[in-house]
Each structure stands twice: as C-alpha cells, then as structure tokens.
Design an enzyme around this catalytic site. Structure first.
Site, PDB file in Angstrom:
ATOM      1  N   GLY A  46       0.236   8.422  -2.853  1.00 22.49           N
ATOM      2  CA  GLY A  46      -1.152   8.685  -3.158  1.00 22.49           C
ATOM      3  C   GLY A  46      -1.787   9.507  -2.058  1.00 22.49           C
ATOM      4  O   GLY A  46      -1.293   9.533  -0.920  1.00 22.49           O
ATOM      5  N   GLN A  51      -8.544  12.726   3.148  1.00 26.72           N
ATOM      6  CA  GLN A  51      -7.358  12.839   4.002  1.00 26.72           C
ATOM      7  C   GLN A  51      -7.000  14.294   4.298  1.00 26.72           C
ATOM      8  O   GLN A  51      -6.230  14.560   5.220  1.00 26.72           O
ATOM      9  CB  GLN A  51      -6.150  12.150   3.347  1.00 26.72           C
ATOM     10  CG  GLN A  51      -6.268  10.635   3.311  1.00 26.72           C
ATOM     11  CD  GLN A  51      -5.033  10.005   2.702  1.00 26.72           C
ATOM     12  OE1 GLN A  51      -4.922   9.919   1.489  1.00 26.72           O
ATOM     13  NE2 GLN A  51      -4.098   9.587   3.523  1.00 26.72           N
ATOM     14  N   CYS A  95      -0.034   4.403   5.140  1.00 19.66           N
ATOM     15  CA  CYS A  95      -0.951   5.492   4.801  1.00 19.66           C
ATOM     16  C   CYS A  95      -0.474   6.752   5.505  1.00 19.66           C
ATOM     17  O   CYS A  95      -0.090   6.699   6.682  1.00 19.66           O
ATOM     18  CB  CYS A  95      -2.359   5.128   5.268  1.00 19.66           C
ATOM     19  SG  CYS A  95      -3.591   6.393   4.933  1.00 19.66           S
ATOM     20  N   LEU A  96      -0.518   7.866   4.792  1.00 20.11           N
ATOM     21  CA  LEU A  96      -0.101   9.135   5.401  1.00 20.11           C
ATOM     22  C   LEU A  96      -0.996   9.499   6.585  1.00 20.11           C
ATOM     23  O   LEU A  96      -0.592  10.268   7.447  1.00 20.11           O
ATOM     24  CB  LEU A  96      -0.127  10.257   4.356  1.00 20.11           C
ATOM     25  CG  LEU A  96       0.894  10.119   3.213  1.00 20.11           C
ATOM     26  CD1 LEU A  96       0.645  11.177   2.149  1.00 20.11           C
ATOM     27  CD2 LEU A  96       2.321  10.203   3.734  1.00 20.11           C
ATOM     28  N   HIS A 137      -5.958   1.487  -2.731  1.00 20.22           N
ATOM     29  CA  HIS A 137      -5.869   2.121  -1.412  1.00 20.22           C
ATOM     30  C   HIS A 137      -6.585   3.483  -1.413  1.00 20.22           C
ATOM     31  O   HIS A 137      -7.376   3.774  -0.506  1.00 20.22           O
ATOM     32  CB  HIS A 137      -4.385   2.286  -1.041  1.00 20.22           C
ATOM     33  CG  HIS A 137      -4.139   2.993   0.240  1.00 20.22           C
ATOM     34  ND1 HIS A 137      -3.685   2.347   1.375  1.00 20.22           N
ATOM     35  CD2 HIS A 137      -4.280   4.298   0.589  1.00 20.22           C
ATOM     36  CE1 HIS A 137      -3.559   3.239   2.353  1.00 20.22           C
ATOM     37  NE2 HIS A 137      -3.912   4.423   1.901  1.00 20.22           N
ATOM     38  N   GLU A 138      -6.317   4.287  -2.451  1.00 19.40           N
ATOM     39  CA  GLU A 138      -6.914   5.636  -2.488  1.00 19.40           C
ATOM     40  C   GLU A 138      -8.424   5.563  -2.721  1.00 19.40           C
ATOM     41  O   GLU A 138      -9.186   6.339  -2.128  1.00 19.40           O
ATOM     42  CB  GLU A 138      -6.251   6.502  -3.564  1.00 19.40           C
ATOM     43  CG  GLU A 138      -4.750   6.707  -3.395  1.00 19.40           C
ATOM     44  CD  GLU A 138      -4.333   7.110  -1.992  1.00 19.40           C
ATOM     45  OE1 GLU A 138      -5.100   7.791  -1.293  1.00 19.40           O
ATOM     46  OE2 GLU A 138      -3.215   6.710  -1.586  1.00 19.40           O
ATOM     47  N   HIS A 141     -10.267   4.951   0.388  1.00 19.81           N
ATOM     48  CA  HIS A 141     -10.446   6.151   1.224  1.00 19.81           C
ATOM     49  C   HIS A 141     -11.791   6.828   0.924  1.00 19.81           C
ATOM     50  O   HIS A 141     -12.414   7.399   1.813  1.00 19.81           O
ATOM     51  CB  HIS A 141      -9.330   7.172   0.958  1.00 19.81           C
ATOM     52  CG  HIS A 141      -8.106   6.977   1.801  1.00 19.81           C
ATOM     53  ND1 HIS A 141      -8.137   7.049   3.175  1.00 19.81           N
ATOM     54  CD2 HIS A 141      -6.813   6.743   1.469  1.00 19.81           C
ATOM     55  CE1 HIS A 141      -6.904   6.856   3.648  1.00 19.81           C
ATOM     56  NE2 HIS A 141      -6.082   6.660   2.642  1.00 19.81           N
TER      57      HIS A 141
HETATM   58 CO    CO Z   1      -4.061   6.306   2.731  1.00 20.11          CO
END
Ligand code: CO
Length: 173
Positions: A46, A51, A95-96, A137-138, A141
């Site tokens: 995701g 991000q 998380c990226l 999660h997304e 953000h």
């Molecule tokens: Co993330």
C-alpha cells in the site's frame, strides 16, 4: 510514469491531515500512475499520497487475496472512508516510510471502504486479513498517523524471525 521519492518518518508531510481531492484530472491520474510504479518498485502492499509528499486523500492498496492463477491488483482509492469494520487481527505491520521497522498492531480483520475512483465515481470495496490491515494503515496516513504510534511494541529481529520463519519475505505498507 515516473518513480516518486518515498518520504521517511520525521518528514512533516507524514504528520499532516490530508485534504480531499476535488479535481479528477490528468494531474491526479499522473499521481496515481506514479504512485503505482513507486509501490510496485518498493514491493509494498500500500502507499498513501503523503508518503510521496502530496497532502491529498489518495491511497493505493494491493489486493493480494486473489486466486492462485490470478495476479495481485492495485485498488485506487480517492477520498476513502471506512464505513464498516469487524473482527480483529493482531500481527506485525511495517511501512515504506519507516524502513526496517515492524510493530505489533491490532486491526479489524474485515473492513468495507467507500471511495471515489480516478474519474470521481463512488464505489465500495471490502478487504480481509492483510488487505483490511492495508486499508486501515493507508487511511491512517491521510490523518498523519504512522503505525509506530499505534503499535503495542516494536518487534525485535528475533521476534520477527520467530513470527515469519527464516528467509520469508516481509511485506511493508
Ligand atoms: Co505506511
């Protein structure tokens, strides 16, 4: 399409409330295409617009609960909201934007999301397991929330090894 830079924890753009998308134009489509390329290159499940430094309510989630003969596919969600959640799961989340860190996070096991597509059409989509986790999660953000603030604890390498077994791929959102 072009790769975008993924911002890391500490960048202010990851701590902001994101604004709704009001124009479903070429600029949005380019952002979505770039985000998809960036997500696949990073091998994530995701990605949210903040991000990549864009404070708009845009996220991508990779649907991985597909039959064996089919490929995973990306769900584009504009102005998404969770309208139903049920069940509970607890497990590692990454998380990226927080590379190499995994936390033990509780999430619903099933969610239904209402969102707009890239042309502004409203639709609903459901997710289970990892996909439900990715939706939550997304969407977090978009409120400037990182999983590290929700985690029961940050997992040690040893704990991760025990959970996944040695050599398994760990997926990051
Ligand atoms: Co993330």
């Amino acid at each position: 399409m072009a790769l975008r830079n993924i911002m890391e924890q500490g960048e202010k753009c990851l701590e902001k409330h994101c604004r709704p998308v009001t124009e479903f134009n070429e600029k949005l489509h380019t952002l979505l295409d770039d985000m998809a390329e960036t997500l696949m290159k990073a091998n994530g499940v995701g990605l949210a617009a903040p991000q990549v430094g864009i404070l708009r309510r845009v996220v991508l989630v990779l649907e991985t609960n597909v039959p064996e003969e089919e490929d995973d596919y990306i769900i584009e969600l504009i102005n998404p909201e969770i309208i139903e959640k049920s069940g509970q799961q607890a497990g590692p989340e990454g998380c990226l934007s927080v590379p190499g860190v995994f936390g033990w996070v509780e999430r619903p096991d099933h969610v239904r999301v209402r969102a707009q597509d890239r042309n502004g059409e409203w639709f609903e989509v459901e997710g289970d397991g990892l996909t439900a986790r990715a939706f939550c999660h997304e969407l977090d953000h978009l409120e400037g929330i990182l999983f590290t603030s929700l985690a029961d604890h940050i997992m040690s390498e040893e704990e991760l090894g025990e959970y996944y077994g040695v050599g398994d791929q760990i997926e990051e959102d």
